[in-house]
Design a protein around this motif. Structure first.
Motif, mmCIF file in Angstrom:
data_model
loop_
_atom_site.group_PDB
_atom_site.id
_atom_site.type_symbol
_atom_site.label_atom_id
_atom_site.label_comp_id
_atom_site.label_asym_id
_atom_site.label_seq_id
_atom_site.Cartn_x
_atom_site.Cartn_y
_atom_site.Cartn_z
ATOM 1 N N ALA A 536 37.805 49.362 44.710
ATOM 2 C CA ALA A 536 37.083 48.643 45.768
ATOM 3 C C ALA A 536 36.908 49.493 47.007
ATOM 4 C CB ALA A 536 37.824 47.350 46.114
ATOM 5 N N GLY A 537 37.736 50.505 47.181
ATOM 6 C CA GLY A 537 37.613 51.344 48.368
ATOM 7 C C GLY A 537 37.950 50.558 49.621
ATOM 8 N N LEU A 538 36.967 50.448 50.525
ATOM 9 C CA LEU A 538 37.187 49.739 51.785
ATOM 10 C C LEU A 538 36.497 48.384 51.795
ATOM 11 C CD1 LEU A 538 36.705 52.718 54.275
ATOM 12 C CD2 LEU A 538 38.837 51.825 53.309
ATOM 13 N N SER A 539 36.078 47.899 50.632
ATOM 14 C CA SER A 539 35.320 46.652 50.569
ATOM 15 C C SER A 539 36.209 45.483 50.145
ATOM 16 C CB SER A 539 34.147 46.777 49.591
ATOM 17 O OG SER A 539 33.482 45.530 49.455
ATOM 18 N N PHE A 540 36.501 44.598 51.076
ATOM 19 C CA PHE A 540 37.241 43.390 50.745
ATOM 20 C C PHE A 540 36.428 42.491 49.815
ATOM 21 C CE2 PHE A 540 39.525 44.804 54.447
ATOM 22 C CZ PHE A 540 40.822 44.355 54.260
ATOM 23 N N LEU A 541 35.106 42.536 49.941
ATOM 24 C CA LEU A 541 34.249 41.698 49.105
ATOM 25 C C LEU A 541 34.353 42.112 47.640
ATOM 26 C CD1 LEU A 541 32.084 39.521 48.761
ATOM 27 C CD2 LEU A 541 30.352 41.266 49.323
ATOM 28 N N VAL A 542 34.258 43.410 47.369
ATOM 29 C CA VAL A 542 34.410 43.886 45.992
ATOM 30 C C VAL A 542 35.796 43.535 45.466
ATOM 31 C CG1 VAL A 542 34.501 45.942 44.528
ATOM 32 C CG2 VAL A 542 32.729 45.734 46.286
ATOM 33 N N ALA A 543 36.800 43.721 46.298
ATOM 34 C CA ALA A 543 38.167 43.404 45.874
ATOM 35 C C ALA A 543 38.301 41.929 45.518
ATOM 36 C CB ALA A 543 39.143 43.768 46.999
ATOM 37 N N ARG A 544 37.694 41.053 46.303
ATOM 38 C CA ARG A 544 37.826 39.622 46.042
ATOM 39 C C ARG A 544 37.139 39.233 44.732
ATOM 40 N NH1 ARG A 544 39.458 35.179 48.218
ATOM 41 N NH2 ARG A 544 38.527 33.208 47.564
ATOM 42 N N ILE A 545 35.908 39.684 44.537
ATOM 43 C CA ILE A 545 35.183 39.295 43.328
ATOM 44 C C ILE A 545 35.882 39.832 42.085
ATOM 45 C CG2 ILE A 545 32.995 39.489 42.099
ATOM 46 C CD1 ILE A 545 31.592 39.699 44.800
ATOM 47 N N THR A 546 36.307 41.086 42.145
ATOM 48 C CA THR A 546 36.969 41.686 40.977
ATOM 49 C C THR A 546 38.281 40.979 40.665
ATOM 50 O OG1 THR A 546 35.993 43.817 41.590
ATOM 51 C CG2 THR A 546 37.786 43.838 39.994
ATOM 52 N N ALA A 547 39.063 40.707 41.690
ATOM 53 C CA ALA A 547 40.338 40.025 41.466
ATOM 54 C C ALA A 547 40.116 38.628 40.905
ATOM 55 C CB ALA A 547 41.126 39.961 42.772
ATOM 56 N N ARG A 548 39.119 37.936 41.428
ATOM 57 C CA ARG A 548 38.844 36.587 40.926
ATOM 58 C C ARG A 548 38.431 36.637 39.458
ATOM 59 N NH1 ARG A 548 34.735 33.791 44.534
ATOM 60 N NH2 ARG A 548 33.337 35.265 43.516
ATOM 61 N N THR A 549 37.676 37.646 39.061
ATOM 62 C CA THR A 549 37.295 37.794 37.651
ATOM 63 C C THR A 549 38.530 37.980 36.777
ATOM 64 O OG1 THR A 549 35.209 38.830 38.322
ATOM 65 C CG2 THR A 549 35.899 39.131 36.040
ATOM 66 N N LEU A 550 39.447 38.809 37.240
ATOM 67 C CA LEU A 550 40.633 39.106 36.445
ATOM 68 C C LEU A 550 41.543 37.890 36.289
ATOM 69 C CD1 LEU A 550 41.470 42.627 37.897
ATOM 70 C CD2 LEU A 550 40.677 42.117 35.580
ATOM 71 N N THR A 551 41.550 36.999 37.253
ATOM 72 C CA THR A 551 42.451 35.834 37.170
ATOM 73 C C THR A 551 42.019 34.844 36.103
ATOM 74 O OG1 THR A 551 41.210 34.652 38.903
ATOM 75 C CG2 THR A 551 43.087 36.029 39.606
ATOM 76 N N ARG A 552 40.852 35.033 35.498
ATOM 77 C CA ARG A 552 40.374 34.102 34.463
ATOM 78 C C ARG A 552 40.615 34.644 33.045
ATOM 79 N NH1 ARG A 552 35.300 34.443 37.432
ATOM 80 N NH2 ARG A 552 35.279 32.942 39.155
ATOM 81 N N HIS A 553 41.111 35.857 32.936
ATOM 82 C CA HIS A 553 41.227 36.495 31.623
ATOM 83 C C HIS A 553 42.646 37.031 31.411
ATOM 84 C CE1 HIS A 553 36.838 36.300 31.210
ATOM 85 N NE2 HIS A 553 36.783 36.714 32.462
ATOM 86 N N ARG A 554 42.895 37.489 30.195
ATOM 87 C CA ARG A 554 44.189 38.082 29.881
ATOM 88 C C ARG A 554 44.369 39.372 30.667
ATOM 89 N NH1 ARG A 554 44.811 38.726 23.579
ATOM 90 N NH2 ARG A 554 46.752 39.656 24.357
ATOM 91 N N ALA A 555 45.608 39.700 30.909
ATOM 92 C CA ALA A 555 45.903 40.893 31.697
ATOM 93 C C ALA A 555 45.414 42.148 30.979
ATOM 94 C CB ALA A 555 47.402 40.989 31.950
ATOM 95 N N PRO A 556 44.678 43.015 31.668
ATOM 96 C CA PRO A 556 44.233 44.273 31.052
ATOM 97 C C PRO A 556 45.359 45.303 31.105
ATOM 98 C CG PRO A 556 43.451 44.142 33.302
ATOM 99 C CD PRO A 556 44.181 42.856 33.044
ATOM 100 N N ASP A 557 45.084 46.420 30.472
ATOM 101 C CA ASP A 557 46.029 47.539 30.517
ATOM 102 C C ASP A 557 45.606 48.457 31.659
ATOM 103 O OD1 ASP A 557 47.628 49.700 30.211
ATOM 104 O OD2 ASP A 557 46.928 50.250 28.199
ATOM 105 N N PRO A 558 46.333 48.471 32.766
ATOM 106 C CA PRO A 558 45.898 49.268 33.929
ATOM 107 C C PRO A 558 45.939 50.771 33.683
ATOM 108 C CG PRO A 558 48.092 48.367 34.288
ATOM 109 C CD PRO A 558 47.580 47.746 33.028
#
Length: 947
Positions: A536-558
């Motif tokens: 996300a870099g310095l974008s809180f907006l990108v961070a929010r959308i991406t995190a919200r997407t991840l909360t609906r699915h199984r945990a990925p392998d980081p």
């Protein structure tokens, strides 16, 4: 209907309102406190129970807390005992929190009785016995003793609502005098002890009579208009005495003792408007109307925009606080808000999604006295210094606002109803203390560059001397348009960027209730969050959308490099990834349903009759209300519901996502299809107000984007019923003369109907037809004849000479820049203005219309303006010609007729005629004092030389 704002140097006559008595009281450490109690039940005499006194208490509390800005002190309500009453008042009066500036009002409703032998007045409390007054009841004078004797209170008002109340008032006043007969005189002005009695010494009181009449008197304009800061108690009682609903056998009285000078302002005037004194009544009415509307808008914007951003969420209904970090930025802006030193304009800027609105939102909420306490400052890590309560007079969301709408917001905050920037400046000159206004999303205004050049920049130049401070939020390309000195805070620079805050923000979102990652190992969630924050870099907006997407699915392998590489880095990428993973093959359906919102104007697009229909038009796919219901469930997190014109409207919650949805689409074509759809919705025959609100307000804006203003403004059915404020704001963007002629006709009619109270549509149509003929718009005049019957009068023909006087040019340079006036042809003249050191514009004096804008390199404070034989200006310095170029990039230099030299420091304009230079005579000499000077004067036809 309202014109676009004019910018001139002349004078013309939500959220917290500045310079109110309450603001000044808060600044001086004053408070307003209310005790309200009633004895509705007497245990020893059930026949004396008066349950209706509950309504009296509620009425007094509502009046003093909502209209007079008092704060009710808890602890007393219904049926207090004598001991409870005196104990509560005594604790309050002797508290170390009390200050000499406090105002204290005590309302007590109870049975009142007088002992015949002594004449003493008693109030029967719930534990009192009417057969043993001296042993059980409350001596009314005790109220004065507990509030006035040995306490730090200096402004107390008792409201005694009982039978024989005047007798109790006399006892209380005598006790107040005895309590301080040997004490030191009170320090300061306007101190003393007052009592209002609901009935005379020998009169009986009836429940509800006193409080209802008192409420009517306080709220009636006969008691006080808008100029006094406080209501005169004498005037209130006079109004009550004249109240036909107040029984003649019960009359209120009042008295006051122990005063040091004037009577304290116990009753702040709820209609008070700073600056109202000396204004005409119609000007005050205009101010009242403006204030009420702008208060409503500011409350709506605080709820729908600033509060969600402050919480770090994307919808107003989220009752969570995810705001994280940005301590350095908050510290610096809060410090600026607490001080009056330094630059008077502060701009918070950064890339889309960098958190500009969140920073400004948290500051707006912390500055709001009513909402500050709701912010969990410790939990979200907001440190000191906090912005002072009430330091922001108005928080404005500039999204899709016209220059005029932002001007109205500023005028409302300053309590100055002005048509021009000059009028606003005149009102600011009357202020005694600085006014701070927050304006967010300047880059999302209807015309951001116009907003900066015509309103914000002139005010920034003048604000240092006119008590205005601006706190702005804007993207970098707009923030950099300010040529005056402003303080800039860029959230993306190393000094203010906060990658740790983004990481903490992501971790908080990933572990929020309902997330699929809540039960995962903390180290796994931490690794996932670190990868998301890095992408996300310095974008809180990108961070929010991406995190919200991840909360609906199984945990990925980081540790998976493919997964890490696919993480989005831009807002549009994050939105597309979220929709694809959530909806799969239905993603395109969701996108097509969201596109109409991305092109919506104003606060958003109504659902009924517009949203699904426009989606169908733009996608060539049939959509219905059921599709919108599906979208709300499938992708509702991207849509915000708001209110405009009393109806629900919907918009995309972030401008960066709007831009993503517009990618790949021909904006002019989309707006064209929207325009033609809306035009088809205009009924063949209209009654007043018959257009739907969205069509009335924004059809012109869509047409301007599509280049269809000529077609839209030729339809009188729309023009007569349109929101003229919105239409006039977009008409200067018209490319053809017909729309400009319609604009001049509208401005002409509006100037005459501005103060008319809701003129009939037939009268508006008749005046518009005449104005259209005057301005040469025969197409509009013919449309009036075709579609709008019933005109009360009709001009058969017109013969009108061009008007040269009273033209208002919408350019901030009339306050801050340089101006040149030249003749450009027979019967023609133009004004050339330098907006700043790198831009210029030309204006037609006959119409007041802007003819062109030009840009060029920087020039000095002392400049010279050249004019060609047509309308093409060139600016030159002392040493070189500076070529201004038009939109096509072609140089605009052909100086043959005139040179205007403007000395801004001296405020002087000099002109020279440039004679033709014979061929073969060598190079033309440089202009200078040897050239024949000419001055200019205004004539009915043009600007002509006097010699």
């Amino acid at each position: 209907m309202a014109t676009a704002p004019r910018v001139d140097a002349g004078h013309s006559p939500p959220t917290a309102w500045p310079a109110s008595p309450e603001d000044e009281a808060a600044a001086k450490g004053m408070g307003r406190f209310l005790f309200a109690a009633a004895v509705a039940r007497v245990a020893a005499a059930p026949a004396m129970d008066r349950p209706e006194l509950r309504a009296d208490v509620d009425r007094v509390v509502r009046l003093f807390t909502e209209d007079l800005d008092y704060r009710r002190v808890p602890g007393l309500d219904l049926d207090p005992t004598r001991g409870e009453l005196l104990s509560a008042l005594g604790r309050f009066a002797r508290s170390p929190d009390r200050t000499p500036g406090d105002y204290v009002v005590v309302y007590l409703a109870a049975h009142g009785a007088v002992v015949d032998a002594t004449g003493d007045h008693f109030l029967i409390t719930t534990d009192g016995d009417p057969d043993d007054l001296t042993g059980t009841a409350l001596r009314t004078e005790e109220l004065a003793r507990v509030l006035w004797e040995g306490t730090g209170l200096h402004r107390v008002l008792l409201l005694i609502d009982s039978c024989h109340a005047e007798a109790g008032a006399s006892d209380a006043l005598m006790q107040a005098l005895r309590s301080r007969r040997f004490g030191k005189p009170a320090a300061g002005d306007s101190t003393g002890f007052g009592v209002i009695a609901s009935a005379g010494r020998k009169e009986f009181g009836e429940p509800g009579v006193f409080t209802r009449s008192f409420e009517r008197a306080v709220r009636h304009e006969a008691t006080a208009g808008h100029a006094p800061r406080a209501l005169s108690i004498d005037s209130v009682l006079a109004s009550m005495s004249a109240d036909p609903e107040f029984p003649p056998w019960q009359r209120p009285r009042w008295a006051f003792v122990d005063g040091t000078s004037s009577i304290p302002g116990f009753l702040p005037n709820p209609r008070y408007l700073p600056g109202a004194e000396g204004l005409h009544l119609d000007e005050i009415d205009q101010m009242v109307t403006l204030r009420a509307e702008e208060q409503r808008l500011r409350h709506q914007e605080l709820t729908n925009h600033f509060l969600p951003r402050a919480r770090g969420t994307d919808v107003p209904t989220d009752d969570v606080w995810d705001f994280t970090g940005r301590h350095r930025a908050l510290h610096d802006v809060s410090g600026w808000l607490r001080s009056t030193e330094g630059e008077s304009t502060f701009v918070v800027t950064g890339d889309p999604g960098s958190g500009k609105s969140s920073v400004l939102g948290i500051l707006a909420v912390l500055a709001d006295p009513e909402r500050r306490g709701s912010v969990p400052t410790a939990a979200i890590g907001v440190g000191t210094p906090l912005p002072p309560q009430g330091c922001i007079a108005a928080a404005v969301h500039a999204n899709h606002k016209t220059v005029r709408q932002v001007l109205d917001a500023l005028c409302a905050a300053a309590n100055t109803p002005a048509e021009t920037v000059g009028g606003l400046v005149a009102g600011l000159q009357r202020r005694g203390k600085p006014l701070t206004v927050l304006i967010d999303a300047v880059d999302e205004a209807l015309d951001p560059e116009l907003l900066v050049t015509e309103l914000l920049q002139p005010l920034a130049e003048l604000s240092a001397t006119h008590s205005l401070r601006l706190l702005l939020g804007a993207r970098r390309h707009i923030a950099e348009r300010f040529v005056v000195q402003v303080r800039m805070l860029d959230l993306d620079t190393e000094e203010y960027a906060d990658p740790d805050a983004i990481l903490a923000y992501v971790q908080r979102l990933l572990t929020a209730p309902g997330s699929t990652l809540v039960d995962e190992p903390p180290e796994l969630v931490a690794a996932i969050g670190a990868a998301v924050a890095e992408a996300a870099g310095l974008s809180f907006l990108v961070a929010r959308i991406t995190a919200r997407t991840l909360t609906r699915h199984r945990a990925p392998d980081p540790s998976d490099p493919v997964w890490r590489d696919e993480l989005p880095r831009l807002p549009g990428e994050a939105m597309e990834r979220d929709l694809r993973q959530q909806l799969g093959d239905e993603m395109e359906r969701a996108r097509q349903l969201l596109v109409p919102l991305a092109f919506a104007q104003g606060a958003g697009l109504p659902w009924a009759g517009l949203w699904p229909q426009l989606a169908s038009v733009l996608a060539d796919v049939p959509y219905t209300d059921e599709d919108i219901v599906w979208l709300r469930r499938a992708a509702g997190s991207y849509v915000v519901e708001s209110v405009e014109s009393s109806e629900s409207v919907y918009r995309i919650y972030h401008q960066a996502l709007v831009e993503y949805l517009r990618q790949g689409l021909d904006s002019a074509r989309v707006h064209g299809r929207v325009t033609r759809f809306l035009l088809d919705q205009v009924p063949a025959h209209l009654d007043h107000g018959g257009l739907p609100p969205y069509l009335r307000s924004y059809l012109g804006a869509h047409a301007a984007e599509a280049g269809l203003l000529d077609e839209v403004t030729a339809d009188a059915r729309f023009v007569v019923h349109a929101d003229w404020n919105q239409l006039l704001a977009v008409l200067p963007r018209a490319a053809h003369g017909e729309s400009r002629r319609v604009g001049r006709a509208l401005a002409d009619v509006h100037a005459r109907l501005r103060d008319a109270a809701d003129p009939p549509p037939a009268e508006v149509a008749a005046r518009l037809r005449l104005a259209a003929l005057r301005q040469g718009s025969r197409t509009l005049a013919a449309s009036v004849d075709l579609h709008l019957s019933g005109q009360p009068w009709r001009a058969r023909w017109t013969l009108w000479e061009p008007r040269m006087a009273d033209q208002a040019l919408r350019d901030g340079s009339f306050l801050t820049g340089v101006v040149g006036v030249v003749q450009t042809g027979p019967g023609q003249a133009q004004v050339l203005t330098a907006r700043n050191s790198t831009a210029a514009a030309s204006w037609d004096l006959a119409t007041g219309a802007e003819e062109g804008r030009f840009t060029g390199p920087t020039v000095g404070e002392r400049v010279e303006l050249w004019v060609t034989g047509g309308t093409r200006p060139v600016m030159v310095t002392r040493r070189e010609v500076v070529r201004f170029v038009g939109s096509e990039g072609a140089p605009l230099i052909d100086a043959e007729h005139c040179l205007c030299e403007v000395d801004r420091d001296a405020g002087e304009i000099h002109s020279w005629v440039l004679p033709s230079w014979p061929a073969g005579e060598g190079p033309r000499p440089a202009p200078g004092p040897a050239w024949p000077k000419q001055s200019w004067r205004k004539t009915p036809a043009a600007m002509m030389p006097t010699r």
